[in-house]
Design an enzyme around this catalytic site. Structure first.
Site, mmCIF file in Angstrom:
data_model
loop_
_atom_site.group_PDB
_atom_site.id
_atom_site.type_symbol
_atom_site.label_atom_id
_atom_site.label_comp_id
_atom_site.label_asym_id
_atom_site.label_seq_id
_atom_site.Cartn_x
_atom_site.Cartn_y
_atom_site.Cartn_z
ATOM 1 N N GLU A 203 5.391 -1.889 1.240
ATOM 2 C CA GLU A 203 4.715 -3.165 0.947
ATOM 3 C C GLU A 203 4.069 -3.130 -0.423
ATOM 4 O O GLU A 203 2.848 -3.290 -0.584
ATOM 5 C CB GLU A 203 3.703 -3.489 2.049
ATOM 6 N N GLU B 157 10.132 -3.390 9.510
ATOM 7 C CA GLU B 157 8.923 -3.573 10.321
ATOM 8 C C GLU B 157 8.948 -4.974 10.903
ATOM 9 O O GLU B 157 9.270 -5.931 10.204
ATOM 10 C CB GLU B 157 7.635 -3.463 9.496
HETATM 11 C C1 BG6 Z 1 2.275 -3.432 7.563
HETATM 12 C C2 BG6 Z 1 2.179 -1.990 7.242
HETATM 13 O O1 BG6 Z 1 1.360 -4.058 6.724
HETATM 14 O O2 BG6 Z 1 1.936 -3.903 8.819
HETATM 15 C C3 BG6 Z 1 1.872 -1.086 8.403
HETATM 16 O O3 BG6 Z 1 3.267 -1.512 6.499
HETATM 17 C C4 BG6 Z 1 0.960 -1.806 9.373
HETATM 18 O O4 BG6 Z 1 1.332 0.093 7.880
HETATM 19 C C5 BG6 Z 1 1.674 -3.020 9.896
HETATM 20 O O5 BG6 Z 1 0.511 -0.995 10.399
HETATM 21 C C6 BG6 Z 1 0.916 -3.795 10.957
HETATM 22 O O6 BG6 Z 1 -0.373 -4.065 10.530
HETATM 23 P P1 BG6 Z 1 -1.639 -3.667 11.403
HETATM 24 O O7 BG6 Z 1 -2.805 -4.002 10.556
HETATM 25 O O8 BG6 Z 1 -1.560 -4.490 12.634
HETATM 26 O O9 BG6 Z 1 -1.518 -2.216 11.661
#
Ligand code: BG6
Length: 491
Positions: free
Chosen positions: A200, A388
């Site tokens: 990111e 993701e």
């Molecule tokens: C993304 C990241 O921003 O979202 C992860 O690459 C992160 O590291 C994921 O865990 C989900 O966000 P969060 O804040 O719910 O953990």
């Protein structure tokens, strides 16, 4: 039609949220190791303990407040730090990889901890024990035919590089980083084919990622540090292809759609501006140059990026092989000052009345994923990889130990349907799907454990209590069917 043969089904994690063992095996301290837990639903931020230049100590909000010049973060012994144990992949990797294999994973995304390989970041020689750890992990994955996909930097910077060099502001950090890259590329060139540079990268604009003090009040420092990061990413692609021409080296961007609120042309223009927080990075890393509007913006702000001869050629030459992106939720582009807001991934969003949201306010939008896939494909014509996606939710463990998580199954099912339409009907070239936190990990945004994404539950709470044992949620068995049917069986 459906997903192509060899489509990668798997899941994604990051070292600072999953691995633990924060000082084991010679590992050094990373900035992530000095960030406390928080409470997202009650707006209690994650914090950093600082020793200030005048000798006093204080805690600051890790994002809202800038780190003052001369301040040095430290580990406060009375405070809980979620990265220190996290969900302990360090000691559970064999068990976890066996569970991934049982689910039918053909790929698994993880990151390497820079400080496990170079504890301070600027050493000439790597830490053999750290290198051996990842050798063992990759061997274990190959035992089951699981392809590693490695993020080189996932919100990760050695603390020493921040305190001694101001991190990415100092051009020497590119050299330290390239030494790390050279080391892992040479060491794992026959074990890892798929790489990504910075997780990111569009969110890497603060102290925790860039290592720069006074980031909020000095935008010129942020832009210089970001330029160094983009240059480092381009150098990674070039060097990687020299070491192994088979390497596929991608970028990693957080994607989100912005809908113009109505047919007011001002809202349509606002949308273009909002999207630029992503387009800047995808343009540089795919087209190989800073877009004209960005150059105009820097000029208007009086910011001049310091470059050396050959830098622009490096950016042009080091474009990526594929676009990896995360996708969770979407926002609205509104020109109304009273637009209602909600939270989203590391940023705030405008509320969309057509969408539902999770407990943390992130708006759920499978159609947005189809839109993003189409936009990226049409703009760059590079293979795409969803690295993701998922829903953070509170899971309940029943008396018999079972965990029923239909909300997770629904979320992922609808997003896979959107992917399928993008592939079948829109002709998008999609390489794989890796839902986030396929096993429960610490939340990056809030530091919480109760915000869970996994198909596999880990017994650990927000205060670090739990015996870390793993158990299968209902979604585990559902996703197993998805993986094993190449996305055909979604019931
Ligand atoms: C993304 C990241 O921003 O979202 C992860 O690459 C992160 O590291 C994921 O865990 C989900 O966000 P969060 O804040 O719910 O953990």
């Amino acid at each position: 039609m459906g997903f192509k043969k060899g489509f990668f089904w798997g899941g994604a994690t990051a070292a600072n949220q999953y691995e633990g063992g924060y000082l084991s095996g010679g590992k050094g301290l990373a900035i992530q190791d000095v960030i406390t837990g928080g409470d997202g639903r009650n707006n209690i931020p994650r914090r950093i303990a600082l020793k200030l230049a005048d000798g006093t100590t204080t805690f600051i909000d890790r994002r809202g407040t800038e780190v003052p010049a001369g301040a040095v973060p430290y580990v406060d012994e009375n405070t809980y730090y979620p990265s220190h144990v996290a969900t302990d992949f360090y000691h559970h990797y064999k068990e976890d990889i066996a569970l991934f294999a049982e689910m039918g994973f053909t790929a698994f995304r993880m990151s390497i901890n820079w400080t496990r390989i170079f504890p301070n970041g600027d050493e000439a020689e790597p830490n053999e024990e750290g290198l051996q750890f990842y050798d063992d992990v990759f061997d274990e994955m190959h035992k089951y035919g699981i392809e590693p996909q490695v993020t080189i930097i996932h919100f990760d910077l050695p603390l020493h590089l921040a305190t001694e060099y101001e991190g990415w502001l100092d051009r020497r950090t590119i050299g330290f980083y390239m030494n790390y890259v050279e080391t892992i590329f040479q060491r794992y060139k026959n074990k890892v084919k798929y790489w990504k540079t910075f997780n990111e990268i569009n969110f890497c604009r603060d102290y925790t990622n860039l290592g720069i003090t006074e980031a909020n009040s000095h935008p010129e420092k942020v832009e210089q540090a970001v330029f160094h990061m983009l240059l480092a990413a381009a150098k990674t692609v070039i060097r990687g292809h020299e070491i192994n021409p088979e390497f596929m080296i991608g970028q990693m961007i957080n994607e989100s759609e912005y809908y113009a609120e109505d047919c007011n042309p001002e809202a349509a223009w606002k949308r273009i501006q909002d999207k630029r927080s992503r387009v800047f990075y995808t343009d540089v890393q795919n087209k190989g140059f800073y877009p004209e509007w960005k150059l105009a913006e820097l000029k208007a702000k009086g910011i001049e990026i310091k470059m050396e001869e050959g830098d622009l050629e490096t950016l042009a030459k080091g474009t990526v092989d594929y676009i990896g992106f995360s996708y969770y939720s979407t926002s609205v582009s509104s020109v109304r000052k009273d637009a209602k807001r909600t939270s989203s991934n590391l940023e705030s969003a405008v509320k969309n009345p057509y969408l539902k949201a999770n407990d943390w306010g992130w708006q759920i939008d499978p159609m947005g994923l189809r839109i993003i896939l189409n936009e990226l494909w049409e703009r760059y014509h590079k293979p795409l990889w969803i690295v993701e996606n998922g829903i953070g939710a509170i899971d309940t463990v029943e008396e018999d130990g079972s965990i029923h998580d239909p909300y997770r199954i629904d979320y992922i099912r609808e997003h896979i349907k959107a992917m399928k339409q993008a592939v079948d009907e829109d002709g998008v070239d999609l390489m794989g799907y890796m839902p986030w936190g396929c096993i429960d990990v610490v939340s990056a945004g809030t530091g919480e454990m109760r915000k869970r994404y996994g198909f596999i539950y880990v017994d650990m709470d927000d205060e670090g209590k739990g015996d870390l044992h793993r158990s299968r949620k209902d979604s585990f068995y559902w996703y197993q069917k998805v993986c094993k049917s190449n996305g055909e069986d979604l019931d």
